[in-house]
Design an enzyme around this catalytic site. Structure first.
Site, PDB file in Angstrom:
ATOM      1  CD  GLN A 184      -2.753   1.480   2.290  1.00  0.00           C
ATOM      2  OE1 GLN A 184      -2.191   1.884   3.296  1.00  0.00           O
ATOM      3  NE2 GLN A 184      -4.063   1.296   2.218  1.00  0.00           N
ATOM      4  CE1 TYR A 189      -2.864   9.347   7.193  1.00  0.00           C
ATOM      5  CE2 TYR A 189      -3.991   7.370   6.422  1.00  0.00           C
ATOM      6  CZ  TYR A 189      -3.398   8.092   7.439  1.00  0.00           C
ATOM      7  OH  TYR A 189      -3.328   7.577   8.714  1.00  0.00           O
ATOM      8  NE  ARG A 215      -8.808  -0.011   2.997  1.00  0.00           N
ATOM      9  CZ  ARG A 215      -8.714  -0.067   4.310  1.00  0.00           C
ATOM     10  NH1 ARG A 215      -7.869   0.718   4.953  1.00  0.00           N
ATOM     11  NH2 ARG A 215      -9.453  -0.917   5.007  1.00  0.00           N
ATOM     12  NE  ARG A 241      -9.057  -2.592  16.441  1.00  0.00           N
ATOM     13  CZ  ARG A 241      -9.426  -1.944  17.528  1.00  0.00           C
ATOM     14  NH1 ARG A 241      -9.999  -2.603  18.532  1.00  0.00           N
ATOM     15  NH2 ARG A 241      -9.254  -0.637  17.630  1.00  0.00           N
TER      16      ARG A 241
END
Length: 358
Positions: free
Chosen positions: A98, A179, A226, A316
């Site tokens: 990524q 971002y 993404r 997670r």
């Protein structure tokens, strides 16, 4: 939940299952942005994923937003990543890097020249940076010139080439979570009056240019993007989310990239709209309602059954369960992730989560 275990072609890969490991920042790289031997062990432990997407990796010095995060802009960084991709492939896995330029989510202490971070507009995030010496407010970024924008596009393309040289199977562009790419999309963080701001078509331009440049550099079959529609992370806001992402998907569709990765924020109707508009593979990090805390295997199977996604990503669950497919087949139990060890540190909370057969 047999839907989770059907094979799936993605780009030039054949995924053995539809369980994707979502990207997760772990902040365990050296200060020079080189990953460690522990990183290779960590990802190799999770090679039974249909696809691993690495932690966010900066494409340039100015793209760094956190301490101890890895890069793909130097020879040493590329060489260090080769040990990771080699370990994953030796274990039978597949891994995309990524690429994450954090834009205004940065700080002068991270950069050798002490200059401010860059952003589409001179608007601070309102968030803070963790450092070993304490928390620091994100400063007001310098508004990017058109030359800065062109340079950032080149940096993404160069980092993508470096990723392929490092042995990755492809790259995912981080257009989510507040971002740089997301900062251009959101009208709360992008108040430009030139061709990169204002209208929806102008605000999606940077995302499209980056995706196109990377697709041309390494082949569209090696590229994913993404997004996180409606996500206010790092202070980014969108007043026109449905129109914004519908336009973005329409502009990206002709590029023929390997996949679109959607992180849901409870906007399930928008997910249905994007699924209908996207002609290629769609990976979903499923959060069907605003109060969904964590994505579960049940959420993923439900999304696959409804046809909302071709594969599903978890964070997670993969962090704490290196043998996640085996645990899902067995109906659990699942290790609980320890938030105290998410960022920084050593092997504890990183490579020492036990497998069922341990």
């Amino acid at each position: 939940m047999k839907e989770l275990f059907e094979p799936l072609p993605v780009g030039k890969l054949e995924l053995p299952n539809r369980l994707v490991m979502a990207p997760m920042t772990r902040s365990r790289a050296f200060e020079d942005g080189e990953v460690t031997g522990l990183t290779a062990e960590y990802y190799a432990q999770r090679a039974t994923a249909g696809l691993i997407i690495s932690e966010g990796t900066q494409p340039s010095v100015r793209g760094q937003g956190y301490v101890w995060t890895p890069g793909l802009h130097s020879g040493g960084q590329v060489e260090a990543w080769r040990a990771v991709t080699g370990a994953v492939h030796a274990a039978g896995g597949r891994i995309f890097a990524q690429l994450m330029h954090t834009g205004r989510v940065g700080h002068p202490v991270l950069y050798p020249d002490g200059a401010p971070p860059l952003g589409p507009s001179a608007i601070a995030s309102g968030e803070q940076l963790f450092t070993p010496e304490g928390m620091l407010d994100h400063p007001e970024p310098r508004e990017m010139t058109t030359d800065d924008i062109a340079q950032a596009v080149r940096e993404f393309a160069d980092a993508a080439r470096n990723a392929m040289d490092a042995g990755f199977d492809g790259v995912e562009l981080h257009g989510a979570n507040g971002y740089l790419i997301h900062q251009f999309l959101g009208d709360g963080s992008n108040t430009r009056t030139d061709g990169y701001g204002g209208t929806v078509q102008n605000r999606i331009r940077f995302a499209v240019e980056v995706t196109q440049a990377v697709a041309e550099a390494i082949g569209p079959e090696h590229v994913g993007l993404r997004v996180s529609p409606g996500n206010n992370a790092n202070g980014v806001t969108e007043s026109d989310t449905p129109a914004l992402y519908t336009a973005l998907v329409a502009a990206l569709a002709p590029l023929g990239i390997a996949y679109l990765h959607v992180m849901e924020t409870g906007l399930r109707d928008l997910t249905r709209t994007l699924r209908a508009a996207w002609p290629g593979t769609l990976i979903l990090n499923p959060h069907p309602t605003p109060d969904t805390d964590q994505a579960t295997p049940e959420h993923g199977a439900e999304a696959l059954r409804e046809g909302l996604a071709d594969a599903v990503s978890f964070a997670r669950l993969w962090l704490a369960n290196p043998d996640l497919p085996e645990r899902i087949r067995a109906g659990g139990p699942y290790n609980e992730a320890d938030p105290a060890s998410f960022y920084g540190g050593d092997h504890r909370g990183y490579t020492d989560y036990p497998a069922l057969t341990a």
